[in-house]
Write a protein that holds these residues in place. Structure first.
Motif, PDB file in Angstrom:
ATOM      1  N   ASP A  49     -70.594  33.364  20.705  1.00 38.40           N
ATOM      2  CA  ASP A  49     -69.649  34.499  20.729  1.00 38.40           C
ATOM      3  C   ASP A  49     -68.402  33.669  21.133  1.00 38.40           C
ATOM      4  OD1 ASP A  49     -68.408  36.948  20.778  1.00 38.40           O
ATOM      5  OD2 ASP A  49     -69.172  37.547  22.701  1.00 38.40           O
ATOM      6  N   LEU A  74     -69.469  32.983  15.728  1.00 39.99           N
ATOM      7  CA  LEU A  74     -68.430  34.001  15.473  1.00 39.99           C
ATOM      8  C   LEU A  74     -66.981  33.501  15.380  1.00 39.99           C
ATOM      9  CD1 LEU A  74     -69.887  37.109  17.323  1.00 39.99           C
ATOM     10  CD2 LEU A  74     -70.454  36.359  15.087  1.00 39.99           C
ATOM     11  N   ARG A  78     -66.172  38.463  20.687  1.00 42.65           N
ATOM     12  CA  ARG A  78     -66.208  39.880  20.246  1.00 42.65           C
ATOM     13  C   ARG A  78     -67.214  40.662  21.291  1.00 42.65           C
ATOM     14  NH1 ARG A  78     -63.866  42.675  18.859  1.00 42.65           N
ATOM     15  NH2 ARG A  78     -64.950  44.051  17.198  1.00 42.65           N
ATOM     16  N   GLN A  81     -72.274  42.865  22.830  1.00 40.42           N
ATOM     17  CA  GLN A  81     -73.089  43.846  21.891  1.00 40.42           C
ATOM     18  C   GLN A  81     -72.792  43.396  20.544  1.00 40.42           C
ATOM     19  OE1 GLN A  81     -74.787  46.838  23.256  1.00 40.42           O
ATOM     20  NE2 GLN A  81     -75.064  45.188  24.571  1.00 40.42           N
ATOM     21  N   ASN A  82     -71.598  42.897  20.136  1.00 39.02           N
ATOM     22  CA  ASN A  82     -71.166  42.706  18.850  1.00 39.02           C
ATOM     23  C   ASN A  82     -71.837  41.560  18.489  1.00 39.02           C
ATOM     24  OD1 ASN A  82     -69.191  44.661  17.730  1.00 39.02           O
ATOM     25  ND2 ASN A  82     -67.976  44.071  19.399  1.00 39.02           N
ATOM     26  N   LEU A  85     -75.378  42.065  17.867  1.00 36.47           N
ATOM     27  CA  LEU A  85     -75.612  43.160  16.324  1.00 36.47           C
ATOM     28  C   LEU A  85     -75.609  41.787  15.128  1.00 36.47           C
ATOM     29  CD1 LEU A  85     -75.693  45.745  15.145  1.00 36.47           C
ATOM     30  CD2 LEU A  85     -73.321  45.514  14.689  1.00 36.47           C
ATOM     31  N   ALA A  86     -74.368  40.927  15.454  1.00 38.19           N
ATOM     32  CA  ALA A  86     -74.228  39.934  14.592  1.00 38.19           C
ATOM     33  C   ALA A  86     -75.566  39.051  14.170  1.00 38.19           C
ATOM     34  CB  ALA A  86     -73.223  39.006  14.847  1.00 38.19           C
ATOM     35  N   VAL A 182     -68.304  51.099  15.389  1.00 38.09           N
ATOM     36  CA  VAL A 182     -67.720  50.097  15.988  1.00 38.09           C
ATOM     37  C   VAL A 182     -67.830  50.107  17.536  1.00 38.09           C
ATOM     38  CG1 VAL A 182     -65.402  49.242  16.290  1.00 38.09           C
ATOM     39  CG2 VAL A 182     -65.786  50.355  14.263  1.00 38.09           C
ATOM     40  N   ASN A 183     -67.935  51.294  18.321  1.00 36.34           N
ATOM     41  CA  ASN A 183     -68.165  51.335  19.609  1.00 36.34           C
ATOM     42  C   ASN A 183     -69.586  51.157  19.922  1.00 36.34           C
ATOM     43  OD1 ASN A 183     -65.484  52.061  20.600  1.00 36.34           O
ATOM     44  ND2 ASN A 183     -66.037  53.653  18.956  1.00 36.34           N
ATOM     45  N   LEU A 184     -70.016  49.935  20.129  1.00 39.34           N
ATOM     46  CA  LEU A 184     -71.447  49.620  20.198  1.00 39.34           C
ATOM     47  C   LEU A 184     -72.027  49.617  21.553  1.00 39.34           C
ATOM     48  CD1 LEU A 184     -72.430  46.422  18.135  1.00 39.34           C
ATOM     49  CD2 LEU A 184     -73.010  48.992  17.669  1.00 39.34           C
ATOM     50  N   ARG A 306     -67.008  44.475  12.686  1.00 40.37           N
ATOM     51  CA  ARG A 306     -67.626  44.433  14.054  1.00 40.37           C
ATOM     52  C   ARG A 306     -67.549  42.867  14.500  1.00 40.37           C
ATOM     53  NH1 ARG A 306     -72.178  48.624  13.643  1.00 40.37           N
ATOM     54  NH2 ARG A 306     -72.333  47.823  11.621  1.00 40.37           N
ATOM     55  N   TYR A 307     -67.596  42.052  13.638  1.00 41.40           N
ATOM     56  CA  TYR A 307     -67.790  40.489  13.736  1.00 41.40           C
ATOM     57  C   TYR A 307     -67.461  39.892  12.398  1.00 41.40           C
ATOM     58  CZ  TYR A 307     -72.159  41.248  11.944  1.00 41.40           C
ATOM     59  OH  TYR A 307     -73.239  41.641  11.123  1.00 41.40           O
TER      60      TYR A 307
END
Ligand code: UDP
Ligand code: MG
Length: 328
Positions: A49, A74, A78, A81-82, A85-86, A182-184, A306-307
């Motif tokens: 990240d 990435l 980010r 959480q992002n 998710l990625a 977007v707000n994860l 988001r990423y």
């Protein structure tokens, strides 16, 4: 029957701990492969990240040693959480099951066996839940506890004492990919996916090395994110508060009129100042809460990515699934 499992591990400045995490996951994965629980093309997917230290270099070295280790990097930091998710979104095209965990070895990796047992008996999501928080600091324990209490008061469905250590089947992750926000706050979204779930409890350890990447400021922001993306109760509470204050002001109005007409109106400086401060404070607070939600809407309407994945390190034993080929 045995399946391809991807272990998704978000890493931010984890150079102190990543080698040990890799070593333990290597042993675990090989044991599972040997016992015919998971397929040989299972992978450990590190998600870098945007680390500023040697994390990505170490991931690259690990990947060169064995294809078990793979990674994506990435384009910048980010947030946890992002990054998670990625990793999940990347993994879902190659595997049948994902298991997400932190890089710092706080979560006991031996419960992975129980995760998989539950999966093979039909659970699509298995939540790892901490049986106690003895090893967390007093501060972390109390703030976390108050947070879960607040969440349940606000009507948001979260699993108590569950962080992001969980197993998700491919279809559960595909379900998650339908959520475009977007707000994860993943631990609040996952219960919304549905499907059969189960819970496995484990003892949480101290961080193996390095320091927490969640200082108080980030933790507070994360908690605020969780609340405002899962519940609109704060706004309802503001409305209720508004009604109450309106009601009280009616009484105050009648009271002042009585005082005026009975000719006893004097000074009143204290009550005046107090009410100005109180009402002002409450108004600002309410505006702030509403502003939080508007800020969220603002971010969501932009549909920003988001990423962004900058680099990929993966050796596949198999061709990517049909879907993945179409995408490229
Ligand atoms: N993490 C990340 N990006 C960030 C912050 C953290 O990917 O911006 C990762 C971190 O490397 C770790 C996990 O998220 O694997 C959880 O972080 P940490 O263990 O520091 O949090 P704590 O357990 O103290 O809440
Ligand atoms: Mg940790």
């Amino acid at each position: 029957m045995k399946q391809t499992v991807y272990f998704v591990v978000p890493c931010y400045n984890e150079e102190d701990v990543i080698r040990e995490t890799a070593r333990r996951l290597y042993l675990k994965a090989n044991e599972l492969i040997k016992n015919d629980v998971i397929k040989e093309d299972s992978r450990v997917l590190f998600v870098n990240d945007g680390s500023k230290d040697k994390t990505w270099e170490l991931i690259t070295k690990l990947h060169e040693k064995t294809p078990l280790f793979s990674g994506i990097s990435l384009s910048r930091n980010r947030g946890h959480q992002n990054a998670l998710l990625a990793g999940l979104m990347f993994a879902k095209d190659y595997c049948d099951v994902t298991i997400s965990m932190d890089a710092d070895l706080q979560d006991d990796i031996n419960v992975i066996d129980d995760f998989l047992k539950d999966y093979y008996s039909g659970s699509d999501v298995v939540y790892g839940v901490r049986s106690s928080r003895k090893k967390d600091t007093f501060f972390k324990r109390t703030t976390a506890l108050s947070f879960y209490k607040l969440m349940s008061f606000l009507g948001a469905e979260t699993i108590y004492n569950h962080a992001d250590y969980r197993l998700m089947s491919k279809r559960a992750v595909e379900g998650l990919s339908e959520f475009g926000e977007v707000n994860l706050f993943l631990r609040g979204l996952v219960p919304m996916i549905g499907y059969k779930y189960s819970i496995v409890t484990y003892e949480r350890n101290e961080r193996y090395a390095g320091t927490s990447k969640y200082p108080f400021k980030k933790m507070f922001a994360f908690a605020m994110d969780g609340i405002t993306s899962l519940s609109i109760k704060p706004i309802t509470l503001i409305t209720k508060l508004g009604f109450i204050i309106f009601f009280v002001s009616l009484i105050a109005l009648i009271y002042s009129l009585i005082i005026k007409f009975t000719g006893k109106a004097v000074g009143g400086w204290t009550s005046l100042t107090i009410s100005i401060w109180m009402i002002g404070g409450i108004q600002l607070l309410c505006l702030g809460v509403i502003g939080e939600y508007i800020g969220k809407i603002y971010k969501e309407t932009k549909h920003r990515p988001r990423y962004i994945i900058a680099e990929k390190l993966i050796t596949l034993n198999q061709e990517p699934t049909q879907k993945e080929t179409e995408k490229e």
